[in-house]
Design a protein around this motif. Structure first.
Motif, PDB file in Angstrom:
ATOM      1  N   VAL A  34       0.838  -1.199   0.000  1.00  0.00           N
ATOM      2  CA  VAL A  34       0.000   0.000   0.000  1.00  0.00           C
ATOM      3  C   VAL A  34       0.877   1.255   0.000  1.00  0.00           C
ATOM      4  CG1 VAL A  34      -0.172  -0.004   2.531  1.00  0.00           C
ATOM      5  CG2 VAL A  34      -1.883   1.218   1.178  1.00  0.00           C
ATOM      6  N   GLU A  35       0.475   2.247  -0.760  1.00  0.00           N
ATOM      7  CA  GLU A  35       1.125   3.555  -0.731  1.00  0.00           C
ATOM      8  C   GLU A  35       0.047   4.635  -0.710  1.00  0.00           C
ATOM      9  OE1 GLU A  35       4.594   4.295  -2.955  1.00  0.00           O
ATOM     10  OE2 GLU A  35       5.276   2.205  -2.926  1.00  0.00           O
ATOM     11  N   ILE A  36       0.399   5.798  -0.168  1.00  0.00           N
ATOM     12  CA  ILE A  36      -0.549   6.895  -0.008  1.00  0.00           C
ATOM     13  C   ILE A  36      -0.063   8.108  -0.799  1.00  0.00           C
ATOM     14  CG2 ILE A  36      -1.606   8.494   1.649  1.00  0.00           C
ATOM     15  CD1 ILE A  36      -1.189   6.292   3.795  1.00  0.00           C
ATOM     16  N   ILE A  37      -0.961   8.694  -1.565  1.00  0.00           N
ATOM     17  CA  ILE A  37      -0.674   9.932  -2.286  1.00  0.00           C
ATOM     18  C   ILE A  37      -1.632  11.000  -1.775  1.00  0.00           C
ATOM     19  CG2 ILE A  37      -0.556  11.099  -4.525  1.00  0.00           C
ATOM     20  CD1 ILE A  37      -0.173   8.350  -5.813  1.00  0.00           C
ATOM     21  N   GLU A  38      -1.092  12.108  -1.294  1.00  0.00           N
ATOM     22  CA  GLU A  38      -1.950  13.216  -0.863  1.00  0.00           C
ATOM     23  C   GLU A  38      -1.591  14.465  -1.658  1.00  0.00           C
ATOM     24  OE1 GLU A  38      -1.017  16.069   0.894  1.00  0.00           O
ATOM     25  OE2 GLU A  38       0.905  15.583   1.831  1.00  0.00           O
ATOM     26  N   ILE A  47      -0.629  11.093   7.384  1.00  0.00           N
ATOM     27  CA  ILE A  47       0.112  10.493   8.494  1.00  0.00           C
ATOM     28  C   ILE A  47      -0.830   9.670   9.366  1.00  0.00           C
ATOM     29  CG2 ILE A  47       1.376  11.011  10.619  1.00  0.00           C
ATOM     30  CD1 ILE A  47       2.522  13.468   9.167  1.00  0.00           C
ATOM     31  N   GLN A  48      -2.005  10.223   9.660  1.00  0.00           N
ATOM     32  CA  GLN A  48      -2.969   9.491  10.475  1.00  0.00           C
ATOM     33  C   GLN A  48      -3.405   8.199   9.792  1.00  0.00           C
ATOM     34  OE1 GLN A  48      -6.982  10.885  10.624  1.00  0.00           O
ATOM     35  NE2 GLN A  48      -7.276  10.288  12.762  1.00  0.00           N
ATOM     36  N   GLY A  57       9.117   8.931  -2.268  1.00  0.00           N
ATOM     37  CA  GLY A  57       8.320   9.490  -1.195  1.00  0.00           C
ATOM     38  C   GLY A  57       8.969   9.288   0.163  1.00  0.00           C
ATOM     39  N   THR A  58       8.166   9.442   1.207  1.00  0.00           N
ATOM     40  CA  THR A  58       8.643   9.289   2.583  1.00  0.00           C
ATOM     41  C   THR A  58       8.168   7.958   3.144  1.00  0.00           C
ATOM     42  OG1 THR A  58       8.603  11.668   2.973  1.00  0.00           O
ATOM     43  CG2 THR A  58       8.537  10.248   4.911  1.00  0.00           C
ATOM     44  N   GLN A  59       9.108   7.155   3.639  1.00  0.00           N
ATOM     45  CA  GLN A  59       8.704   5.899   4.272  1.00  0.00           C
ATOM     46  C   GLN A  59       8.384   6.174   5.730  1.00  0.00           C
ATOM     47  OE1 GLN A  59      10.537   2.129   3.188  1.00  0.00           O
ATOM     48  NE2 GLN A  59      10.858   1.695   5.359  1.00  0.00           N
ATOM     49  N   ILE A  60       7.178   5.803   6.102  1.00  0.00           N
ATOM     50  CA  ILE A  60       6.723   6.092   7.467  1.00  0.00           C
ATOM     51  C   ILE A  60       6.490   4.761   8.167  1.00  0.00           C
ATOM     52  CG2 ILE A  60       4.324   6.450   6.684  1.00  0.00           C
ATOM     53  CD1 ILE A  60       4.117   8.730   8.763  1.00  0.00           C
ATOM     54  N   HIS A  98       3.425  10.071  -0.513  1.00  0.00           N
ATOM     55  CA  HIS A  98       3.871  11.007  -1.539  1.00  0.00           C
ATOM     56  C   HIS A  98       3.014  12.268  -1.441  1.00  0.00           C
ATOM     57  CE1 HIS A  98       5.903   7.518  -3.520  1.00  0.00           C
ATOM     58  NE2 HIS A  98       4.856   6.880  -2.989  1.00  0.00           N
ATOM     59  N   SER A  99       3.655  13.435  -1.381  1.00  0.00           N
ATOM     60  CA  SER A  99       2.934  14.702  -1.215  1.00  0.00           C
ATOM     61  C   SER A  99       3.054  15.565  -2.463  1.00  0.00           C
ATOM     62  CB  SER A  99       3.484  15.475  -0.013  1.00  0.00           C
ATOM     63  OG  SER A  99       3.272  14.760   1.184  1.00  0.00           O
TER      64      SER A  99
END
Length: 275
Positions: free
Chosen positions: A158-162, A177-178, A206-209, A216-217
């Motif tokens: 899973v990856e998140i793009i905002e 982040i949440q 992107g940033t690995q959290i 990815h922002s």
């Protein structure tokens, strides 16, 4: 609500895009009273906040004195609430100040660190003052996050793009982040690499959290707030997406938080905990 005194509300950041929407929503709510409007922008000093917000005169001037406005709220017979939509650099001190005055903070400003959130939670609990911190007040985003939790049982990648407007000061967004935190709390590691990855340009992935999840922002004019949570598995991609086209979509969540925070004696993080 007919026999109950209205909730006194102070809007901090009243001249901003979100602040103006809050002003309009509070002014229209029968169980609330707009007590004060605070903003640092010298362009708005002394102006009627209703005129700035575009909802007509409310006889509440915008001032640059949060402490004084909180002190005024303390004088009310009904416990007061401060709604904060300001800047990541000032939100922590704003929230501490409200709690110190006995005013319940409803915080929509993102950028608080986990340590700051923990400190505010400890402070509010010691003072027995409710505090609500919400990365995203949209009901649709809460539903997206719940769907993402369900999907995570069946997907390991899973990856998140905002994507937000280019005046947003912090990245990644508090909502992204949440969302990553909620997925990480399920106790699994995502995105186990199939090969050794090399970034030819730093930040390309992107940033690995938390637990291997990447965010990815994007920052572009014309955007308001948008988020995708993309799951992948052999032969399929499952995408959850939420888009906002008007900041008014956040107001039902803001008004709910104002009403609920009066019943709390500690800090709540996330709108889903109030629903």
């Amino acid at each position: 609500m007919a026999n109950q005194l209205p909730i006194p509300v102070v809007v901090n950041g009243a001249g901003g895009k979100m602040g103006r929407e809050v002003v309009k929503a509070v002014a229209q709510a029968e169980d609330m009273m707009l007590l004060g409007a605070v903003d640092r922008n010298p362009e708005y000093m002394g102006k009627d906040v209703g005129e700035v917000a575009g909802c007509g005169p409310l006889e509440v001037p915008i001032i640059n004195d949060l402490q004084g406005t909180l002190g005024m709220a303390v004088q009310e017979k009904q416990p007061g609430v401060m709604v904060d939509f300001t800047h990541p650099s000032s939100v922590y001190e704003n929230t501490r100040a409200a709690i110190a005055y006995g005013i319940r903070p409803v915080v929509g400003t993102t950028g608080l660190s986990p340590q700051q959130i923990n400190e505010l939670a400890e402070f509010s609990e010691k003072a027995s003052i409710g505090c609500v911190i919400v990365p995203n007040f949209s009901i649709g985003m809460v539903l997206l996050q719940q769907a993402a939790i369900s999907a995570s049982q069946y997907f390991d990648h899973v990856e998140i793009i905002e994507r937000h407007h280019n005046q947003k000061a912090d990245a990644p967004s508090g909502t992204a982040i949440q969302t990553a935190q909620m997925l990480a709390e399920l106790g699994k590691t995502y995105n186990v690499p199939a090969v050794k990855e090399t970034e030819k340009l730093s930040g390309a992935r992107g940033t690995q959290i938390h637990e291997g999840i990447r965010i990815h922002s994007l920052r572009l004019p014309g955007s308001i707030a948008h988020q995708e949570v993309i799951f992948g598995a052999p032969g399929q991609v499952y995408t959850l997406r939420h888009d906002t086209s008007d900041r008014a979509c956040y107001m039902p969540g803001v008004l709910l938080a104002i009403r609920k925070v009066l019943q709390l004696k500690t800090t709540i993080y996330g709108l889903e905990k109030l629903l």
